[in-house]
Design a protein around this motif. Structure first.
Motif, PDB file in Angstrom:
ATOM      1  N   VAL A 179       0.421  -1.365   0.293  1.00  0.00           N
ATOM      2  CA  VAL A 179       0.366   0.073   0.076  1.00  0.00           C
ATOM      3  C   VAL A 179       0.588   1.185   0.239  1.00  0.00           C
ATOM      4  N   ILE A 180       2.362   1.250   0.970  1.00  0.00           N
ATOM      5  CA  ILE A 180       2.664   2.860   0.698  1.00  0.00           C
ATOM      6  C   ILE A 180       3.914   2.323  -0.538  1.00  0.00           C
ATOM      7  N   PHE A 181       3.706   1.057  -1.280  1.00  0.00           N
ATOM      8  CA  PHE A 181       4.575   1.325  -2.575  1.00  0.00           C
ATOM      9  C   PHE A 181       3.150   1.956  -3.108  1.00  0.00           C
ATOM     10  N   MET A 182       2.188   1.939  -2.965  1.00  0.00           N
ATOM     11  CA  MET A 182       1.362   2.142  -4.308  1.00  0.00           C
ATOM     12  C   MET A 182       1.284   3.978  -4.169  1.00  0.00           C
ATOM     13  N   THR A 183       1.055   4.459  -3.415  1.00  0.00           N
ATOM     14  CA  THR A 183       0.337   5.556  -2.867  1.00  0.00           C
ATOM     15  C   THR A 183       1.705   6.449  -2.360  1.00  0.00           C
ATOM     16  N   SER A 184       2.396   5.950  -1.722  1.00  0.00           N
ATOM     17  CA  SER A 184       3.858   7.351  -1.596  1.00  0.00           C
ATOM     18  C   SER A 184       4.149   7.598  -2.500  1.00  0.00           C
ATOM     19  N   THR A 185       4.987   8.972  -2.306  1.00  0.00           N
ATOM     20  CA  THR A 185       5.186   9.622  -3.134  1.00  0.00           C
ATOM     21  C   THR A 185       6.799  10.532  -3.208  1.00  0.00           C
ATOM     22  N   SER A 186       7.154  10.061  -2.081  1.00  0.00           N
ATOM     23  CA  SER A 186       8.011  10.811  -1.025  1.00  0.00           C
ATOM     24  C   SER A 186       9.234   9.210  -0.861  1.00  0.00           C
ATOM     25  N   THR A 187      10.632  10.775  -0.601  1.00  0.00           N
ATOM     26  CA  THR A 187      11.204  10.038  -0.412  1.00  0.00           C
ATOM     27  C   THR A 187      10.906   8.440   1.178  1.00  0.00           C
ATOM     28  N   ILE A 188      11.011   9.292   2.040  1.00  0.00           N
ATOM     29  CA  ILE A 188      10.221   8.733   3.348  1.00  0.00           C
ATOM     30  C   ILE A 188       9.334   7.324   3.248  1.00  0.00           C
ATOM     31  N   GLY A 189       8.543   7.551   2.142  1.00  0.00           N
ATOM     32  CA  GLY A 189       7.861   6.324   2.022  1.00  0.00           C
ATOM     33  C   GLY A 189       8.244   5.559   1.487  1.00  0.00           C
ATOM     34  N   ILE A 190       9.328   5.280   0.805  1.00  0.00           N
ATOM     35  CA  ILE A 190      10.054   4.343  -0.255  1.00  0.00           C
ATOM     36  C   ILE A 190      10.714   3.372   0.968  1.00  0.00           C
ATOM     37  N   ILE A 191      11.452   4.522   2.278  1.00  0.00           N
ATOM     38  CA  ILE A 191      12.213   4.152   2.662  1.00  0.00           C
ATOM     39  C   ILE A 191      11.429   3.386   3.792  1.00  0.00           C
ATOM     40  N   SER A 192       9.945   3.999   3.949  1.00  0.00           N
ATOM     41  CA  SER A 192       9.292   3.253   5.115  1.00  0.00           C
ATOM     42  C   SER A 192       8.955   1.773   4.312  1.00  0.00           C
ATOM     43  N   GLY A 193       8.656   1.654   3.228  1.00  0.00           N
ATOM     44  CA  GLY A 193       8.139   0.720   2.668  1.00  0.00           C
ATOM     45  C   GLY A 193       9.229  -0.424   2.605  1.00  0.00           C
TER      46      GLY A 193
END
Length: 249
Positions: free
Chosen positions: A127-141
């Motif tokens: 879900v995070i990889f689908m919705t995130s548009t920031s570097t922090i989100g990708i690292i969290s994924g």
């Protein structure tokens, strides 16, 4: 010069080894066929719990596509090439530090509960990889993927191994390897195709994670249905047998 009788004797001696080799070859072929028949019967005799566990593992492996898709997604949100190795470090660091503690927790609380939590983390990562548009989100994924791997990798093998009879371990694990490899192959193909589709329709590089989300949800459903429901049914049967036993009345 040799007589006609001597020539015939020499020809018989020359033909004897070839006939003996032919008989030995036929005997070895018959032995191989018989062994294959015994192996096929033994595979059919594997317990139903093995096939149920294998189904759970195979469905999950459909969602375990290559890390290259996560790298493509990271590049699409603006991460530089020099920053991409950091993502792999986060993933591997999580697995190396948490695999042993998660295994110990599985021994205490039960591996099925750890697997359920691990599947949930992979759902959240998709879900995070689908919705995130920031570097922090990708690292969290990536962080959640590493947590998922540390909670599930060893516990999945333990889940399958406990259902395999001792005399069938070699054949059973070869079946597991063949099945999981095939599912990884199919999962990567589906992830790549869906990523191309979503990219072509302007949705971004999210198709692989949509596939991963669906496959992980199916694996979670299979885990709940085939393990927890089976335990409930067994408990209900035991209670029914105890009530029907006249010795306990």
């Amino acid at each position: 010069p040799p007589t006609q009788q001597q020539q015939q004797q020499q020809q018989q001696h020359q033909q004897a080894p070839s006939s003996a080799d032919g008989g030995a070859g036929e005997e070895s072929a018959e032995t191989l066929v018989e062994r294959l028949r015994v192996l096929s019967r033994s595979v059919k005799d594997l317990p139903i719990g093995f096939w149920q566990s294998l189904l759970i593992v195979c469905v999950l492996y459909l969602a375990r596509f290559s890390e290259s898709f996560m790298t493509i997604r990271a590049r699409s949100v603006g991460m530089g090439v020099s920053e991409l190795p950091l993502l792999l470090i986060v993933d591997q660091l999580m697995q190396s530090t948490l695999t042993y503690p998660m295994g110990a927790l599985a021994d205490i609380f039960g591996r099925k509960y750890l697997l359920l939590f691990g599947f949930s983390f992979l759902i959240a990562a998709n879900v995070i990889f689908m919705t995130s548009t920031s570097t922090i989100g990708i690292i969290s994924g990536y962080f959640l993927v590493g947590l998922h791997m540390s909670m599930t990798q060893c516990n999945l093998k333990a889940l399958v191994s406990t259902t395999i009879p001792t005399h069938m371990r070699g054949s059973a694990f070869s079946i597991v390897g063949l099945a999981t490899g095939s599912c990884l192959f199919l999962g990567n193909i589906m992830a790549g195709q869906l990523m191309d589709v979503t990219t072509a329709h302007g949705l971004g590089h999210i198709g692989a994670f949509m596939w991963g989300l669906v496959a992980t949800c199916l694996a979670t459903f299979a885990l709940i249905f085939l393990t927890f429901c089976d335990e409930t049914l067994l408990k209900s049967k035991d209670e029914t047998n105890l009530k029907a036993d006249p010795a306990n009345t």
